[in-house]
Design a protein around this motif. Structure first.
Motif, PDB file in Angstrom:
ATOM      1  N   SER A  10      50.442  16.622  46.914  1.00  0.00           N
ATOM      2  CA  SER A  10      49.436  17.188  47.806  1.00  0.00           C
ATOM      3  C   SER A  10      48.202  16.293  47.813  1.00  0.00           C
ATOM      4  CB  SER A  10      49.044  18.597  47.352  1.00  0.00           C
ATOM      5  OG  SER A  10      47.872  19.016  48.021  1.00  0.00           O
ATOM      6  N   GLU A  12      45.487  16.838  49.398  1.00  0.00           N
ATOM      7  CA  GLU A  12      44.313  17.703  49.272  1.00  0.00           C
ATOM      8  C   GLU A  12      44.022  18.052  47.813  1.00  0.00           C
ATOM      9  OE1 GLU A  12      46.929  18.302  51.305  1.00  0.00           O
ATOM     10  OE2 GLU A  12      46.008  17.833  53.240  1.00  0.00           O
ATOM     11  N   GLU A  13      45.048  18.348  47.045  1.00  0.00           N
ATOM     12  CA  GLU A  13      44.841  18.690  45.629  1.00  0.00           C
ATOM     13  C   GLU A  13      44.325  17.495  44.839  1.00  0.00           C
ATOM     14  OE1 GLU A  13      48.278  20.484  43.820  1.00  0.00           O
ATOM     15  OE2 GLU A  13      48.375  22.058  45.355  1.00  0.00           O
ATOM     16  N   VAL A  15      42.642  14.851  46.021  1.00  0.00           N
ATOM     17  CA  VAL A  15      41.266  14.581  46.436  1.00  0.00           C
ATOM     18  C   VAL A  15      40.314  15.613  45.826  1.00  0.00           C
ATOM     19  CG1 VAL A  15      39.682  14.544  48.414  1.00  0.00           C
ATOM     20  CG2 VAL A  15      41.865  13.323  48.532  1.00  0.00           C
ATOM     21  N   ALA A  16      40.669  16.877  45.885  1.00  0.00           N
ATOM     22  CA  ALA A  16      39.816  17.931  45.322  1.00  0.00           C
ATOM     23  C   ALA A  16      39.576  17.712  43.829  1.00  0.00           C
ATOM     24  CB  ALA A  16      40.435  19.301  45.579  1.00  0.00           C
ATOM     25  N   GLY A  17      40.580  17.211  43.135  1.00  0.00           N
ATOM     26  CA  GLY A  17      40.459  16.985  41.698  1.00  0.00           C
ATOM     27  C   GLY A  17      39.583  15.806  41.327  1.00  0.00           C
ATOM     28  N   THR A  18      39.210  14.978  42.302  1.00  0.00           N
ATOM     29  CA  THR A  18      38.391  13.797  42.010  1.00  0.00           C
ATOM     30  C   THR A  18      36.911  14.024  42.245  1.00  0.00           C
ATOM     31  OG1 THR A  18      38.571  12.870  44.239  1.00  0.00           O
ATOM     32  CG2 THR A  18      40.287  12.256  42.648  1.00  0.00           C
ATOM     33  N   LYS A  19      36.561  15.105  42.910  1.00  0.00           N
ATOM     34  CA  LYS A  19      35.151  15.356  43.225  1.00  0.00           C
ATOM     35  C   LYS A  19      34.369  15.609  41.942  1.00  0.00           C
ATOM     36  CE  LYS A  19      35.935  16.987  47.872  1.00  0.00           C
ATOM     37  NZ  LYS A  19      35.772  18.084  48.817  1.00  0.00           N
ATOM     38  N   ARG A  20      33.175  15.009  41.883  1.00  0.00           N
ATOM     39  CA  ARG A  20      32.312  15.148  40.719  1.00  0.00           C
ATOM     40  C   ARG A  20      30.857  14.969  41.142  1.00  0.00           C
ATOM     41  NH1 ARG A  20      34.269  10.230  36.957  1.00  0.00           N
ATOM     42  NH2 ARG A  20      32.107  10.178  36.302  1.00  0.00           N
ATOM     43  N   THR A  91      36.724   7.234  43.675  1.00  0.00           N
ATOM     44  CA  THR A  91      35.402   7.843  43.751  1.00  0.00           C
ATOM     45  C   THR A  91      34.386   6.850  43.215  1.00  0.00           C
ATOM     46  OG1 THR A  91      35.539   8.864  41.578  1.00  0.00           O
ATOM     47  CG2 THR A  91      36.295  10.178  43.431  1.00  0.00           C
TER      48      THR A  91
END
Length: 128
Positions: A10, A12-13, A15-20, A91
């Motif tokens: 996924s 989306e999953e 990418v979401a896990g890389t946000k900081r 990121t």
């Protein structure tokens, strides 16, 4: 995260896990099976060496480009047109480094990592 897998993933999953909080940019590159006269492809890897090389590429990019994180997923096995092959998510504090990270990493994967693609065609298969 570095992963070589036969499984779908996924975007989306990941990418979401890389946000900081200290990242102002999250850039992703998604490589897919292109319809250029093929019905699909078979992707193979020398998994142990490929994992080591992917880790090294990741570390080099993080150090050289001041990236905060890098995730790479590469699929192997039989793939159909339109399916995802590779995902790179970088990121960084700023967009320039994150974009450069994705570009540098995919270029190095193609140059250094022992992963091979066999195109499946009506006229016969061929390794590329």
């Amino acid at each position: 995260m570095i992963l070589i897998t036969e499984d779908e993933f996924s975007v989306e999953e990941v990418v979401a896990g890389t946000k900081r909080p200290d990242a102002g940019a999250v850039v992703s590159f998604l490589g897919t099976v292109r319809d250029d006269g093929i019905s699909g492809m078979e992707v193979e890897a020398y998994r142990e060496v490929a994992m080591e090389e992917l880790e090294e590429i990741r570390e080099e990019a993080m150090e050289e480009l001041d990236l905060l994180s890098v995730d790479v997923i590469h699929r192997i096995g039989p793939l159909s047109v339109g399916e995802d092959i590779v995902l790179i998510v970088c990121t960084a504090a700023h967009r320039r480094e994150a974009f450069r990270g994705c570009e540098q990493i995919i270029d190095e994967i193609k140059r250094r990592v022992p992963i091979w693609k066999k195109e499946i065609r009506a006229a016969g298969d061929r390794w590329v």
